[in-house]
Design a protein around this motif. Structure first.
Motif, PDB file in Angstrom:
ATOM      1  N   SER A 224       0.827  -1.203   0.000  1.00 49.87           N
ATOM      2  CA  SER A 224       0.000   0.000   0.000  1.00 49.87           C
ATOM      3  C   SER A 224       0.864   1.257   0.000  1.00 49.87           C
ATOM      4  O   SER A 224       0.597   2.207  -0.753  1.00 49.87           O
ATOM      5  N   SER A 225       1.918   1.281   0.805  1.00 47.82           N
ATOM      6  CA  SER A 225       2.797   2.449   0.863  1.00 47.82           C
ATOM      7  C   SER A 225       3.513   2.671  -0.457  1.00 47.82           C
ATOM      8  O   SER A 225       3.623   3.806  -0.942  1.00 47.82           O
ATOM      9  N   ALA A 226       4.014   1.584  -1.068  1.00 49.80           N
ATOM     10  CA  ALA A 226       4.739   1.709  -2.333  1.00 49.80           C
ATOM     11  C   ALA A 226       3.822   2.232  -3.433  1.00 49.80           C
ATOM     12  O   ALA A 226       4.205   3.112  -4.224  1.00 49.80           O
ATOM     13  N   LYS A 227       2.584   1.722  -3.512  1.00 51.65           N
ATOM     14  CA  LYS A 227       1.645   2.172  -4.533  1.00 51.65           C
ATOM     15  C   LYS A 227       1.245   3.631  -4.303  1.00 51.65           C
ATOM     16  O   LYS A 227       1.109   4.404  -5.260  1.00 51.65           O
ATOM     17  N   GLN A 228       1.065   3.992  -3.040  1.00 56.66           N
ATOM     18  CA  GLN A 228       0.703   5.374  -2.716  1.00 56.66           C
ATOM     19  C   GLN A 228       1.776   6.338  -3.204  1.00 56.66           C
ATOM     20  O   GLN A 228       1.473   7.380  -3.796  1.00 56.66           O
ATOM     21  N   MET A 229       3.036   5.990  -2.990  1.00 59.48           N
ATOM     22  CA  MET A 229       4.109   6.879  -3.419  1.00 59.48           C
ATOM     23  C   MET A 229       4.283   6.872  -4.928  1.00 59.48           C
ATOM     24  O   MET A 229       4.585   7.905  -5.540  1.00 59.48           O
ATOM     25  N   ALA A 230       4.086   5.724  -5.555  1.00 61.86           N
ATOM     26  CA  ALA A 230       4.171   5.674  -7.016  1.00 61.86           C
ATOM     27  C   ALA A 230       3.129   6.609  -7.635  1.00 61.86           C
ATOM     28  O   ALA A 230       3.418   7.353  -8.585  1.00 61.86           O
ATOM     29  N   GLU A 231       1.928   6.609  -7.103  1.00 63.76           N
ATOM     30  CA  GLU A 231       0.879   7.498  -7.598  1.00 63.76           C
ATOM     31  C   GLU A 231       1.230   8.956  -7.309  1.00 63.76           C
ATOM     32  O   GLU A 231       0.990   9.840  -8.136  1.00 63.76           O
ATOM     33  N   SER A 232       1.793   9.210  -6.157  1.00 64.06           N
ATOM     34  CA  SER A 232       2.158  10.572  -5.782  1.00 64.06           C
ATOM     35  C   SER A 232       3.165  11.158  -6.749  1.00 64.06           C
ATOM     36  O   SER A 232       3.054  12.319  -7.161  1.00 64.06           O
ATOM     37  N   PHE A 233       4.148  10.351  -7.155  1.00 64.86           N
ATOM     38  CA  PHE A 233       5.221  10.865  -8.004  1.00 64.86           C
ATOM     39  C   PHE A 233       4.806  10.964  -9.473  1.00 64.86           C
ATOM     40  O   PHE A 233       5.533  11.515 -10.291  1.00 64.86           O
ATOM     41  N   GLN A 234       3.634  10.428  -9.819  1.00 67.51           N
ATOM     42  CA  GLN A 234       3.133  10.590 -11.186  1.00 67.51           C
ATOM     43  C   GLN A 234       2.735  12.037 -11.452  1.00 67.51           C
ATOM     44  O   GLN A 234       2.621  12.451 -12.604  1.00 67.51           O
ATOM     45  N   ASN A 235       2.549  12.804 -10.403  1.00 67.29           N
ATOM     46  CA  ASN A 235       2.092  14.190 -10.549  1.00 67.29           C
ATOM     47  C   ASN A 235       3.197  15.153 -10.937  1.00 67.29           C
ATOM     48  O   ASN A 235       2.983  16.363 -10.987  1.00 67.29           O
ATOM     49  N   GLY A 236       4.406  14.647 -11.148  1.00 67.43           N
ATOM     50  CA  GLY A 236       5.484  15.518 -11.599  1.00 67.43           C
ATOM     51  C   GLY A 236       6.474  15.902 -10.532  1.00 67.43           C
ATOM     52  O   GLY A 236       7.503  16.503 -10.818  1.00 67.43           O
ATOM     53  N   VAL A 237       6.174  15.597  -9.286  1.00 73.53           N
ATOM     54  CA  VAL A 237       7.131  15.862  -8.202  1.00 73.53           C
ATOM     55  C   VAL A 237       8.073  14.666  -8.109  1.00 73.53           C
ATOM     56  O   VAL A 237       7.637  13.554  -7.844  1.00 73.53           O
ATOM     57  N   MET A 238       9.354  14.911  -8.368  1.00 75.86           N
ATOM     58  CA  MET A 238      10.358  13.837  -8.393  1.00 75.86           C
ATOM     59  C   MET A 238       9.886  12.655  -9.254  1.00 75.86           C
ATOM     60  O   MET A 238       9.755  11.525  -8.773  1.00 75.86           O
TER      61      MET A 238
ATOM     62  N   GLN B 216      10.535   3.695  -9.395  1.00 80.91           N
ATOM     63  CA  GLN B 216      11.160   2.983  -8.288  1.00 80.91           C
ATOM     64  C   GLN B 216      10.107   2.343  -7.387  1.00 80.91           C
ATOM     65  O   GLN B 216      10.224   1.182  -6.988  1.00 80.91           O
ATOM     66  N   PHE B 217       9.052   3.090  -7.098  1.00 85.36           N
ATOM     67  CA  PHE B 217       8.050   2.576  -6.174  1.00 85.36           C
ATOM     68  C   PHE B 217       7.051   1.647  -6.853  1.00 85.36           C
ATOM     69  O   PHE B 217       6.493   0.760  -6.202  1.00 85.36           O
ATOM     70  N   SER B 218       6.878   1.803  -8.146  1.00 87.15           N
ATOM     71  CA  SER B 218       6.065   0.827  -8.878  1.00 87.15           C
ATOM     72  C   SER B 218       6.741  -0.538  -8.844  1.00 87.15           C
ATOM     73  O   SER B 218       6.094  -1.579  -8.629  1.00 87.15           O
ATOM     74  N   GLU B 219       8.063  -0.539  -9.038  1.00 87.18           N
ATOM     75  CA  GLU B 219       8.822  -1.788  -8.990  1.00 87.18           C
ATOM     76  C   GLU B 219       8.832  -2.366  -7.575  1.00 87.18           C
ATOM     77  O   GLU B 219       8.738  -3.585  -7.394  1.00 87.18           O
ATOM     78  N   LEU B 220       8.934  -1.486  -6.580  1.00 89.45           N
ATOM     79  CA  LEU B 220       8.909  -1.970  -5.207  1.00 89.45           C
ATOM     80  C   LEU B 220       7.577  -2.640  -4.890  1.00 89.45           C
ATOM     81  O   LEU B 220       7.538  -3.693  -4.234  1.00 89.45           O
ATOM     82  N   ALA B 221       6.488  -2.045  -5.356  1.00 86.19           N
ATOM     83  CA  ALA B 221       5.168  -2.639  -5.113  1.00 86.19           C
ATOM     84  C   ALA B 221       5.092  -4.044  -5.701  1.00 86.19           C
ATOM     85  O   ALA B 221       4.591  -4.981  -5.056  1.00 86.19           O
ATOM     86  N   LYS B 222       5.612  -4.213  -6.931  1.00 93.23           N
ATOM     87  CA  LYS B 222       5.616  -5.545  -7.565  1.00 93.23           C
ATOM     88  C   LYS B 222       6.486  -6.519  -6.777  1.00 93.23           C
ATOM     89  O   LYS B 222       6.136  -7.699  -6.599  1.00 93.23           O
ATOM     90  N   THR B 223       7.634  -6.025  -6.321  1.00 93.11           N
ATOM     91  CA  THR B 223       8.528  -6.877  -5.534  1.00 93.11           C
ATOM     92  C   THR B 223       7.845  -7.355  -4.267  1.00 93.11           C
ATOM     93  O   THR B 223       7.884  -8.545  -3.922  1.00 93.11           O
TER      94      THR B 223
END
Length: 510
Positions: A308-322, A328-335
């Motif tokens: 849940s944390s990894a997916k939340q951050m992956a979505e957050s960074f889609q907005n253009g911030v970093m 990185q977090f999309s891959e972490l979620a899969k891992t």
């Protein structure tokens, strides 16, 4: 025959400084023999006593006792060491003393030991350092928060005077005094504590013949030597310059009695050079997962929390911030979704354990051992797992730990002062390919300052990982509860550094 030195270790903690001195061997003999080590804190004293017992048993029998191997591996509860080896246990109980320095009972015991050591040994050495809390910048900051705190009434400021008393009574060949850098700027009654200390040390010997040459440990061209002091900061020793995988800077004062000081100028020691990193010493330990606090803990619950944390951050960074972090977090979620969940503790020895040619790992590893000890995680809030994950990922990519203003809003703590600068590095990851930050007793708290560099593990360091960063050998067990174990590790002198100081001192006076 070369001289043998009886050692008095004051404010010993779990014994890091003494361990370095006791480890020295010269042509099959041990030039430094610990006569007494003094520590008032109960759990640290237990650790100190066990270590003294193991040291004496190994001296007499050439190896660790089998019951200790089993106890270390967690197969049995702590046995009665006095039954296993009564002679070695008696030596250990005589050496490791639970005494509060500055009290009459401690003074009497030390004075009796001084008389015994002076009869038994050619010369003596005094090592140790007063408690650092009153000297350290952090300790003083905390003290200011106490309404009734008066520095002049804090006995810790004056405990170095007990060290001076013993030094004056013992008149050893040399002494080593260690403390935090904050000691250089700490004041009492509008006077620098360090200035008072220098006056006391310089006055020793007046009217009694021999005084002490005060020297700083300096490194030039890869060799350590004892040099004259130009400014107080010369006494600061950087542990990482001695091959310790930690940026630990401490004041270390070495005094040589003037009648045997002729060898100071010519003595030098090739140090264990080369920067050592966090991954050098903890990278081969078994991976673990954190526990969950404030919610039911299980492998399934842990997986849900980190996915849940990894997916939340992956979505957050889609907005253009970093945006470079989104993948990185999309891959972490899969891992996290597909990996086998690591255990919370593991005693499995790393592959090739005890066979390395690396000098630092040779110091840490012991081929007699059958397990890794004290390698278990504590519990963290599920929200903190995401912060640890972010910190570790950011640190791996950028080479430094993120500050508060670099955290995404979605995982920032709900603290009123989060962006005030007060909490700028509230979460600090240890960078894998660099020495760690200073391991302190604060590691016993929440672990936020000591985050493991592996984002998949997203946790704080275990006691064994912290002990390795402090260069305690793997056969060094810390007794007491886990909080007490962390405190002991954080308050200690790195034994690998202490060993090199002892080697240098032996070249001067041996």
């Amino acid at each position: 025959m070369p001289a043998t030195f009886g050692v008095i270790d004051l404010f010993a903690g779990p014994g890091g400084l003494g361990e370095g001195f006791a480890s020295i061997s010269d042509r099959g003999r041990e030039p430094f023999d610990i006569g007494i080590s003094v520590e008032k804190e109960a759990s640290a004293h237990r650790t100190l006593t066990l270590r003294a017992f193991l040291r004496e048993h190994r001296k007499q029998h050439g190896r660790l006792p089998e019951p200790f191997i089993d106890f270390h591996a967690g197969r049995i509860s702590e046995p009665d060491w006095s039954v296993i080896d009564p002679t070695s246990w008696l030596v250990a109980k005589t050496e490791a003393r639970a005494l509060e320095l500055g009290k009459p009972a401690a003074g009497l015991a030390i004075d009796e030991t001084i008389a015994r050591l002076q009869r038994k040994f050619d010369e003596t050495i005094l090592i140790g350092g007063p408690p650092c809390q009153a000297y350290s910048l952090v300790g003083r900051a905390r003290a200011k928060g106490k309404v009734d705190y008066v520095p002049e009434n804090d006995s810790r400021h004056y405990l170095f005077r007990e060290y001076i008393r013993v030094l004056d009574r013992l008149r050893p060949a040399a002494f080593v005094m260690e403390n935090v850098k904050g000691m250089l700027s700490s004041t009492v009654e509008s006077r620098l504590v360090f200035e008072m200390l220098m006056e006391d040390l310089s006055s020793l010997g007046i009217g009694r013949g021999h005084f002490y040459e005060l020297r700083a440990i300096r490194i030039t061209d890869g060799k350590a030597s004892l040099q004259e002091v130009v400014r107080p900061s010369d006494f600061v020793v950087r542990a990482e310059d001695f091959g310790v995988p930690q940026r630990r800077h401490r004041v270390i004062i070495v005094g040589i009695r003037s009648d045997i000081a002729s060898g100071i100028g010519s003595a030098s020691l090739k140090v264990s050079s080369g920067s050592r990193s966090v991954s050098d010493v903890i990278g081969n330990l078994p991976p673990l997962r954190a526990g969950l606090s404030r919610s039911p803990d299980s492998d399934h619950a842990w997986r849900d929390a980190v996915v849940s944390s990894a997916k939340q951050m992956a979505e957050s960074f889609q907005n253009g911030v970093m945006p470079h972090l989104e993948g990185q977090f999309s891959e972490l979620a899969k891992t996290f979704e597909t990996m086998r969940v690591p255990p919370r503790s593991s005693s499995t020895l790393p592959r090739g354990y005890g066979t390395t040619n690396d000098p630092l790992l040779q110091w840490l590893e012991n081929a007699e051992l059958e397990a890794v000890a004290q390698h278990e995680t504590r519990g963290h809030m599920s929200s903190d797992l995401g912060r640890y994950m972010f910190s570790a990922t950011f640190g791996r990519l950028h080479g430094y730990s993120p500050k508060a203003n670099e955290f995404p809003a979605e995982i920032s703590p709900d603290h009123r002062n989060w962006h005030s600068g007060v909490f700028s590095d509230r979460f600090r990851v240890q960078i894998a390919d660099q020495p760690s930050t200073t391991v302190t007793s604060h590691i016993s708290k929440d672990g936020h300052y000591f985050i493991h560099p592996d984002a998949v593990q997203c946790r704080s360091l275990t006691v064994r990982e912290a002990a390795r960063l402090q260069t305690f050998p793997d056969d060094y067990l810390f007794l007491g509860n886990r909080t007490e174990q962390y405190v002991q590790v954080g308050n200690a002198v790195p034994p690998f550094l202490a060993r090199q100081i002892a080697q240098l001192l032996h070249k001067v006076i041996g």
